[in-house]
Design a protein around this motif. Structure first.
Motif, PDB file in Angstrom:
ATOM      1  N   ASP A 184       0.821  -1.218   0.000  1.00  0.00           N
ATOM      2  CA  ASP A 184       0.000   0.000   0.000  1.00  0.00           C
ATOM      3  C   ASP A 184       0.852   1.263   0.000  1.00  0.00           C
ATOM      4  O   ASP A 184       0.305   2.374   0.117  1.00  0.00           O
ATOM      5  N   GLY A 185       2.159   1.141  -0.093  1.00  0.00           N
ATOM      6  CA  GLY A 185       3.047   2.296  -0.134  1.00  0.00           C
ATOM      7  C   GLY A 185       3.609   2.694   1.208  1.00  0.00           C
ATOM      8  O   GLY A 185       4.494   3.562   1.254  1.00  0.00           O
ATOM      9  N   GLU A 186       3.146   2.145   2.303  1.00  0.00           N
ATOM     10  CA  GLU A 186       3.672   2.466   3.628  1.00  0.00           C
ATOM     11  C   GLU A 186       5.084   1.895   3.787  1.00  0.00           C
ATOM     12  O   GLU A 186       5.394   0.797   3.311  1.00  0.00           O
ATOM     13  N   ARG A 187       5.931   2.645   4.485  1.00  0.00           N
ATOM     14  CA  ARG A 187       7.290   2.201   4.783  1.00  0.00           C
ATOM     15  C   ARG A 187       7.339   1.657   6.209  1.00  0.00           C
ATOM     16  O   ARG A 187       6.690   2.210   7.111  1.00  0.00           O
ATOM     17  N   ALA A 188       8.114   0.604   6.386  1.00  0.00           N
ATOM     18  CA  ALA A 188       8.229  -0.027   7.700  1.00  0.00           C
ATOM     19  C   ALA A 188       9.700  -0.216   8.034  1.00  0.00           C
ATOM     20  O   ALA A 188      10.554  -0.405   7.161  1.00  0.00           O
ATOM     21  N   LEU A 189       9.989  -0.151   9.333  1.00  0.00           N
ATOM     22  CA  LEU A 189      11.323  -0.398   9.860  1.00  0.00           C
ATOM     23  C   LEU A 189      11.288  -1.725  10.620  1.00  0.00           C
ATOM     24  O   LEU A 189      10.374  -1.975  11.407  1.00  0.00           O
ATOM     25  N   THR A 190      12.284  -2.540  10.392  1.00  0.00           N
ATOM     26  CA  THR A 190      12.354  -3.853  11.041  1.00  0.00           C
ATOM     27  C   THR A 190      13.731  -4.037  11.675  1.00  0.00           C
ATOM     28  O   THR A 190      14.760  -3.756  11.051  1.00  0.00           O
ATOM     29  N   SER A 191      13.725  -4.505  12.932  1.00  0.00           N
ATOM     30  CA  SER A 191      14.961  -4.843  13.646  1.00  0.00           C
ATOM     31  C   SER A 191      15.130  -6.362  13.661  1.00  0.00           C
ATOM     32  O   SER A 191      14.169  -7.097  13.906  1.00  0.00           O
ATOM     33  N   VAL A 192      16.365  -6.821  13.396  1.00  0.00           N
ATOM     34  CA  VAL A 192      16.703  -8.245  13.450  1.00  0.00           C
ATOM     35  C   VAL A 192      17.919  -8.395  14.361  1.00  0.00           C
ATOM     36  O   VAL A 192      18.959  -7.778  14.137  1.00  0.00           O
ATOM     37  N   VAL A 193      17.759  -9.208  15.426  1.00  0.00           N
ATOM     38  CA  VAL A 193      18.838  -9.490  16.378  1.00  0.00           C
ATOM     39  C   VAL A 193      19.127 -10.988  16.328  1.00  0.00           C
ATOM     40  O   VAL A 193      18.194 -11.801  16.404  1.00  0.00           O
ATOM     41  N   THR A 194      20.400 -11.368  16.174  1.00  0.00           N
ATOM     42  CA  THR A 194      20.780 -12.782  16.182  1.00  0.00           C
ATOM     43  C   THR A 194      21.645 -13.054  17.411  1.00  0.00           C
ATOM     44  O   THR A 194      22.549 -12.276  17.744  1.00  0.00           O
ATOM     45  N   VAL A 195      21.370 -14.181  18.087  1.00  0.00           N
ATOM     46  CA  VAL A 195      22.108 -14.580  19.287  1.00  0.00           C
ATOM     47  C   VAL A 195      22.561 -16.023  19.088  1.00  0.00           C
ATOM     48  O   VAL A 195      21.718 -16.929  18.985  1.00  0.00           O
ATOM     49  N   LEU A 196      23.866 -16.253  19.036  1.00  0.00           N
ATOM     50  CA  LEU A 196      24.410 -17.597  18.890  1.00  0.00           C
ATOM     51  C   LEU A 196      24.795 -18.119  20.267  1.00  0.00           C
ATOM     52  O   LEU A 196      25.661 -17.558  20.949  1.00  0.00           O
ATOM     53  N   MET A 197      24.157 -19.218  20.676  1.00  0.00           N
ATOM     54  CA  MET A 197      24.381 -19.798  21.994  1.00  0.00           C
ATOM     55  C   MET A 197      25.362 -20.981  21.904  1.00  0.00           C
ATOM     56  O   MET A 197      25.605 -21.518  20.828  1.00  0.00           O
ATOM     57  N   PRO A 198      25.948 -21.421  23.048  1.00  0.00           N
ATOM     58  CA  PRO A 198      26.922 -22.520  23.019  1.00  0.00           C
ATOM     59  C   PRO A 198      26.343 -23.848  22.540  1.00  0.00           C
ATOM     60  O   PRO A 198      27.060 -24.653  21.958  1.00  0.00           O
ATOM     61  N   ASP A 199      25.050 -24.096  22.788  1.00  0.00           N
ATOM     62  CA  ASP A 199      24.442 -25.363  22.376  1.00  0.00           C
ATOM     63  C   ASP A 199      22.955 -25.137  22.147  1.00  0.00           C
ATOM     64  O   ASP A 199      22.416 -24.061  22.423  1.00  0.00           O
ATOM     65  N   GLU A 200      22.291 -26.158  21.614  1.00  0.00           N
ATOM     66  CA  GLU A 200      20.874 -26.031  21.295  1.00  0.00           C
ATOM     67  C   GLU A 200      20.006 -25.959  22.544  1.00  0.00           C
ATOM     68  O   GLU A 200      18.931 -25.348  22.517  1.00  0.00           O
ATOM     69  N   ALA A 201      20.454 -26.573  23.643  1.00  0.00           N
ATOM     70  CA  ALA A 201      19.646 -26.543  24.867  1.00  0.00           C
ATOM     71  C   ALA A 201      19.526 -25.121  25.406  1.00  0.00           C
ATOM     72  O   ALA A 201      18.424 -24.665  25.765  1.00  0.00           O
ATOM     73  N   THR A 202      20.623 -24.379  25.492  1.00  0.00           N
ATOM     74  CA  THR A 202      20.565 -22.992  25.974  1.00  0.00           C
ATOM     75  C   THR A 202      19.845 -22.098  24.969  1.00  0.00           C
ATOM     76  O   THR A 202      19.171 -21.141  25.357  1.00  0.00           O
ATOM     77  N   ALA A 203      19.967 -22.408  23.684  1.00  0.00           N
ATOM     78  CA  ALA A 203      19.244 -21.623  22.679  1.00  0.00           C
ATOM     79  C   ALA A 203      17.733 -21.825  22.839  1.00  0.00           C
ATOM     80  O   ALA A 203      16.949 -20.867  22.716  1.00  0.00           O
ATOM     81  N   ARG A 204      17.314 -23.036  23.121  1.00  0.00           N
ATOM     82  CA  ARG A 204      15.890 -23.296  23.335  1.00  0.00           C
ATOM     83  C   ARG A 204      15.372 -22.561  24.576  1.00  0.00           C
ATOM     84  O   ARG A 204      14.274 -21.982  24.555  1.00  0.00           O
ATOM     85  N   SER A 205      16.162 -22.557  25.652  1.00  0.00           N
ATOM     86  CA  SER A 205      15.739 -21.855  26.876  1.00  0.00           C
ATOM     87  C   SER A 205      15.634 -20.356  26.639  1.00  0.00           C
ATOM     88  O   SER A 205      14.691 -19.697  27.132  1.00  0.00           O
ATOM     89  N   LEU A 206      16.555 -19.793  25.874  1.00  0.00           N
ATOM     90  CA  LEU A 206      16.498 -18.354  25.591  1.00  0.00           C
ATOM     91  C   LEU A 206      15.273 -18.016  24.746  1.00  0.00           C
ATOM     92  O   LEU A 206      14.580 -17.017  25.015  1.00  0.00           O
ATOM     93  N   ASP A 207      14.983 -18.842  23.753  1.00  0.00           N
ATOM     94  CA  ASP A 207      13.843 -18.569  22.891  1.00  0.00           C
ATOM     95  C   ASP A 207      12.538 -18.616  23.683  1.00  0.00           C
ATOM     96  O   ASP A 207      11.631 -17.788  23.485  1.00  0.00           O
ATOM     97  N   GLU A 208      12.419 -19.567  24.582  1.00  0.00           N
ATOM     98  CA  GLU A 208      11.208 -19.648  25.417  1.00  0.00           C
ATOM     99  C   GLU A 208      11.092 -18.447  26.338  1.00  0.00           C
ATOM    100  O   GLU A 208       9.985 -17.936  26.590  1.00  0.00           O
ATOM    101  N   LEU A 209      12.204 -17.950  26.867  1.00  0.00           N
ATOM    102  CA  LEU A 209      12.162 -16.820  27.793  1.00  0.00           C
ATOM    103  C   LEU A 209      11.791 -15.528  27.088  1.00  0.00           C
ATOM    104  O   LEU A 209      11.040 -14.692  27.638  1.00  0.00           O
ATOM    105  N   THR A 210      12.285 -15.333  25.862  1.00  0.00           N
ATOM    106  CA  THR A 210      12.009 -14.073  25.156  1.00  0.00           C
ATOM    107  C   THR A 210      10.559 -13.966  24.695  1.00  0.00           C
ATOM    108  O   THR A 210      10.065 -12.851  24.456  1.00  0.00           O
ATOM    109  N   THR A 211       9.858 -15.081  24.551  1.00  0.00           N
ATOM    110  CA  THR A 211       8.469 -15.029  24.091  1.00  0.00           C
ATOM    111  C   THR A 211       7.479 -14.752  25.225  1.00  0.00           C
ATOM    112  O   THR A 211       6.294 -14.515  24.957  1.00  0.00           O
ATOM    113  N   ARG A 212       7.939 -14.749  26.465  1.00  0.00           N
ATOM    114  CA  ARG A 212       7.043 -14.472  27.592  1.00  0.00           C
ATOM    115  C   ARG A 212       6.974 -12.967  27.841  1.00  0.00           C
ATOM    116  O   ARG A 212       7.951 -12.234  27.628  1.00  0.00           O
ATOM    117  N   ASP A 213       5.826 -12.511  28.321  1.00  0.00           N
ATOM    118  CA  ASP A 213       5.660 -11.096  28.646  1.00  0.00           C
ATOM    119  C   ASP A 213       6.331 -10.775  29.978  1.00  0.00           C
ATOM    120  O   ASP A 213       6.309 -11.577  30.924  1.00  0.00           O
TER     121      ASP A 213
END
Length: 279
Positions: free
Chosen positions: A178-207
Motif C-alpha cells: 500500500d506504499g507504507e514504509r516499515a522499519l524492522t529490527s533483526v537481532v541474532t544470538v548464537l548460543m553454546p548449544d541447542e539446549a541454551t538456545a531453546r531456553s532463551l527462545d522460550e524466555l524471550t516469548t514471555r511477557d
C-alpha cells in the motif's frame, strides 16, 4: 658294325640317383615327416648330408632348402608364443587388459583427490535468504561486549549464567504494497548449544521478561529519525544454536500492537538471521 667286335665283358659302376634334377612338379612322394628339414640342437653338430636321409640345412635368409619349392609365407616376427601361437591375443586377454587399465585409472583418481592441493579453500557463501519483502539494510552492528550488556530484566540474568557466543543487531527498511514504509529490527544470538538456545527462545516469548535492546532503543548514531519499535510486532524463532529476534514499526503512522501486516513483515525478516550472523 654289329658283330664285328668281340663280346667282351665291361666293368660298370653302380648308378647313383641324382635327385637334384627332379623338377618340383614331379617331386617324389615321401611321407610328411621325410620332407621336413632336420635341424641340429644347440651345441650339437647337425647330420651330415647324405646320411640317415637328412636334408641339407636351409640357406641363410630363411629360404627353402635346395630342391624344395619356394613358398610365399614369411616367418612372423618374434618367437613362437605358448601353444604355437605367435603374438596372438585372445578376446579374453583384451578384456583383462581393459580391466587393468580401468583399475589403474580409478586408483590414480582417488589418490589425486586425497593429495590434491587447495584443501584450505574458502567455503562457498551461504545461499541468499528467500523473503517475500524487499528488505534494505540501513544499519548493522556486531557486539563484542556480550549479550548481557545489551539486555534487560530476566533475560539479562539469563546471560549471566549462560553467555552467548556471538551477537549481531541490524535494521532494515521495506515498502509495503500500500506504499507504507516499515522499519524492522533483526537481532541474532548464537548460543553454546541447542539446549541454551531453546531456553532463551522460550524466555524471550514471555511477557514481562525483558528483551535484548535493538539499535533504535540503544540510541545508536543514525537512528534518531527512526520510529521506536517497542515490541509491538514482535517475533522470534530458533535455528539450531541460533536465536533470531525481530520487531517492526511504521514510519509515517502509529504502530498498533500486534498489527497483522507488521507481524507478517517481522516473521518474514527472521529469514535474514542466518545470513546476518554469518556475515
Amino acid at each position: 658294325m654289329p658283330g664285328s667286335q668281340t663280346n667282351t665283358q665291361r666293368e660298370t659302376t653302380p648308378l647313383r640317383r641324382d635327385n637334384s634334377r627332379i623338377r618340383p612338379d614331379r617331386a617324389p612322394t615321401n611321407p610328411p615327416d621325410a620332407t621336413r628339414p632336420a635341424f641340429a640342437a644347440p651345441g650339437q653338430p647337425g647330420p651330415h648330408p647324405g646320411h640317415g636321409g637328412a636334408h641339407p640345412a636351409p640357406p641363410p635368409g630363411g629360404g627353402p632348402p635346395p630342391g624344395y619349392p619356394p613358398t610365399n609365407q614369411q616367418p612372423p616376427v618374434g618367437g613362437p608364443g605358448p601353444g604355437g601361437q605367435r603374438g596372438k591375443i585372445t578376446p579374453g586377454g583384451w578384456v583383462l587388459r581393459g580391466l587393468a587399465l580401468f583399475a589403474v585409472s580409478l586408483i590414480s583418481g582417488l589418490l589425486w583427490l586425497v593429495v590434491r592441493p587447495g584443501g584450505d579453500e574458502e567455503a562457498a557463501p551461504p545461499p541468499e535468504p528467500q523473503t517475500q519483502h524487499d528488505f534494505q539494510p540501513v544499519h548493522r552492528e556486531e557486539a563484542f561486549q556480550g549479550c548481557q550488556q545489551v539486555s534487560t530484566d530476566r533475560i539479562q540474568e539469563f546471560f549471566g549464567d549462560s553467555e552467548c557466543e556471538h551477537l549481531t543487531r541490524a535494521l532494515y527498511t521495506t515498502t509495503l504494497p500500500d506504499g507504507e514504509r516499515a522499519l524492522t529490527s533483526v537481532v541474532t544470538v548464537l548460543m553454546p548449544d541447542e539446549a541454551t538456545a531453546r531456553s532463551l527462545d522460550e524466555l524471550t516469548t514471555r511477557d514481562g521478561t525483558g528483551n535484548i535492546r535493538d539499535l533504535v532503543d540503544d540510541g545508536r548514531a543514525g537512528t534518531e529519525e527512526m520510529p521506536p519499535l517497542g515490541d509491538r510486532a514482535y517475533g522470534s524463532e530458533r535455528q539450531g544454536r541460533l536465536v533470531v529476534i525481530g520487531d517492526s514499526a511504521y514510519f509515517d503512522q502509529d504502530t498498533p500492537r500486534k498489527d497483522p501486516t507488521l507481524l507478517q513483515v517481522t516473521q518474514d525478516a527472521l529469514n535474514l538471521g542466518q545470513k546476518q550472523d554469518d556475515q
